[in-house]
Design an enzyme around this catalytic site. Structure first.
Site, short mmCIF file in Angstrom:
data_model
loop_
_atom_site.label_atom_id
_atom_site.label_comp_id
_atom_site.label_asym_id
_atom_site.label_seq_id
_atom_site.Cartn_x
_atom_site.Cartn_y
_atom_site.Cartn_z
CE LYS A 119 -9.76 19.98 -16.00
NZ LYS A 119 -8.75 19.00 -15.58
CE1 TYR B 64 -42.30 10.75 -10.31
CE2 TYR B 64 -40.25 11.98 -10.49
CZ TYR B 64 -41.50 11.66 -10.99
OH TYR B 64 -41.94 12.23 -12.15
C1 PLP Z 1 -7.85 19.63 -14.75
C2 PLP Z 1 -6.38 19.67 -14.84
C3 PLP Z 1 -5.68 20.67 -14.17
C4 PLP Z 1 -6.34 21.68 -13.26
O1 PLP Z 1 -6.64 21.03 -12.05
P1 PLP Z 1 -7.34 21.84 -10.86
O2 PLP Z 1 -7.29 20.88 -9.72
O3 PLP Z 1 -8.71 22.11 -11.34
O4 PLP Z 1 -6.56 23.06 -10.65
C5 PLP Z 1 -4.30 20.73 -14.34
N1 PLP Z 1 -3.68 19.83 -15.12
C6 PLP Z 1 -4.32 18.85 -15.77
C7 PLP Z 1 -3.55 17.91 -16.61
C8 PLP Z 1 -5.69 18.72 -15.64
O5 PLP Z 1 -6.33 17.74 -16.27
#
Ligand code: PLP
Length: 412
Positions: free
Chosen positions: A49, A279
């Site tokens: 993702k 800054y």
């Molecule tokens: C992001 C996500 C994962 C993966 O999680 P990690 O901790 O990055 O391995 C698995 N399941 C769902 C539903 C997620 O949103």
């Protein structure tokens, strides 16, 4: 995002490499996938993702699939379609689609592209059945039970009704409930009581599904931290994202970080004691020193909140980031000439972060310096459209073309 696959490294044009370079080493992703696959007997879903948390969804997906993963997981249907568009034909699951306007259209696209979808509510179920009917196919669903996150899964009190409705959809030929999924809220802390509750609720949910007449063959609860710390919670499929990218939230497995960010010093200046820097004049030189300017900042994903704590590596030595990290610029205290880093000139390439093998700051340190988690820093760096990206393939054709440490210097 510009991306160059280096085969061999030295063959790339040097112009863009004169600026900051984000190097993505897919052999690290390959090694991490294999190491995690060795820790489970179940199928492995590579979660890619958010563009593979910024590393490139298709690159991470292909690498993971070649080294032990058999599934891909993403949040949106659009992300799933992008993987299909790249010619990837393994099972893909998308788990978050807003119900209401647009949901049926998204599901039509998913069904046509053979993308599995997670179903958290009766409304989603109805939309999926409608989509399946429209295209005359059977849709593949994973019913999603809330196992303690109170986010996108089905509330337990609605679960039995969702299972019954899904079974009715199966009997009409519109749906195939191939999976049941859950997600744990405190997976990084295996002893947290919510894990016990969540695991128990998941088993309860599977029982309810079976009673409703469903036979989900893919049952998945575990993300990276659970895979590595709660072997009893693997079921038939595990969903691993951040672990593929080198982060073990529980620190039980030596994984490799695929990212290295380097940037050249734009200029080096000598300043007097008391010179305010950046800054807000948040830092002033306590003594005469030399300052180096890096052409990267929070627009490139360097967290501004790491100002005052962060370090970078110059010629094998840690140097502090001083003053506030700005949108495009970061100042480093190089110390007096003749001190640790010695004589440094503009053009010197500095390692902002990397795997840590040479003592350079790591993603985990940047996360700690900025009070966040590694995934957020990864996503920030990966989302930068300005960093020049170099993708090193998982299997370099010959060892001689494999970039040695510091190999990028030779092409800048
Ligand atoms: C992001 C996500 C994962 C993966 O999680 P990690 O901790 O990055 O391995 C698995 N399941 C769902 C539903 C997620 O949103």
């Amino acid at each position: 995002m510009s991306a160059v696959a280096l085969e061999p490294v030295g063959a790339t044009t040097s112009t863009p490499l004169a600026g900051p370079v984000l190097r993505v080493d897919l052999s690290a992703v390959a090694a991490n996938t294999a190491a995690i696959a060795a820790r489970t007997d179940t199928d492995l879903m590579a979660v890619v993702k958010a563009d593979g948390m910024g590393l490139g969804a298709v690159d991470v997906a292909r690498t993971a699939l070649a080294h032990g993963a058999g599934w891909l997981g993403v949040t949106t249907v659009a992300e799933a379609l992008a993987l299909r568009g790249a010619g990837i034909d393994v099972p893909v699951l998308s788990w978050l689609t807003p119900s209401g306007a647009g949901c049926v259209e998204a599901y039509v696209a998913a069904v046509l592209a053979d993308v599995d979808v997670a179903v958290p509510t009766a409304a989603h179920l109805a939309a999926l059945e409608q989509a399946a009917t429209l295209v005359g196919r059977t849709a593949r669903a994973h019913l999603h039970l809330d196992t303690g996150v109170a986010r996108d899964g089905c509330e337990p009190q609605r679960w039995a009704a969702l299972c019954t409705a899904a079974r009715a959809g199966e009997l009409r030929g519109a749906l195939d409930v191939v999976g049941v999924m859950g997600h744990l809220p405190c997976s990084e802390d295996p002893d947290h009581p919510s894990n016990t509750t969540g695991r128990r609720r998941f088993r309860w949910g599977l029982g309810v599904a079976t009673t409703a007449g469903l036979s989900p063959r893919h049952r998945h609860l575990a993300a990276t931290a659970v895979v590595l710390s709660q072997p009893g919670a693997h079921h038939t499929l595990v969903r691993v994202g951040i672990g593929l990218l080198g982060v073990d939230p529980g620190d039980t497995l030596a994984l490799t970080a695929p990212l290295t960010l380097t940037a050249p010093l734009v200029m080096v200046r000598q300043v007097r004691a008391g010179t305010p820097v950046g800054y807000g004049a948040a830092w002033s030189a306590p003594a005469r020193t030399r300052l180096g300017l890096l052409p990267v900042g929070y627009a490139d994903g360097l967290p501004r909140s790491a100002s005052g704590r962060a370090e970078v590596m110059v010629r094998g030595r840690r140097c502090p980031v001083v003053g506030r990290i700005a949108m495009d610029q970061t100042v480093v205290d190089l110390g007096e000439a003749g001190e640790a880093v010695g004589h440094v000139e503009a053009g010197e390439r500095v390692t902002v972060l990397g795997p840590g093998a040479q003592g350079e700051p790591t993603l985990a340190e940047w996360a700690r310096w900025s009070g966040t988690i590694t995934a957020e820093v990864l996503c920030g760096l990966g989302a930068s459209a300005r960093l020049h990206r170099v993708v090193v393939p998982a299997h370099p054709p010959t060892t001689s073309s494999r970039p040695a440490t510091g190999g990028l210097r030779s092409v800048s």
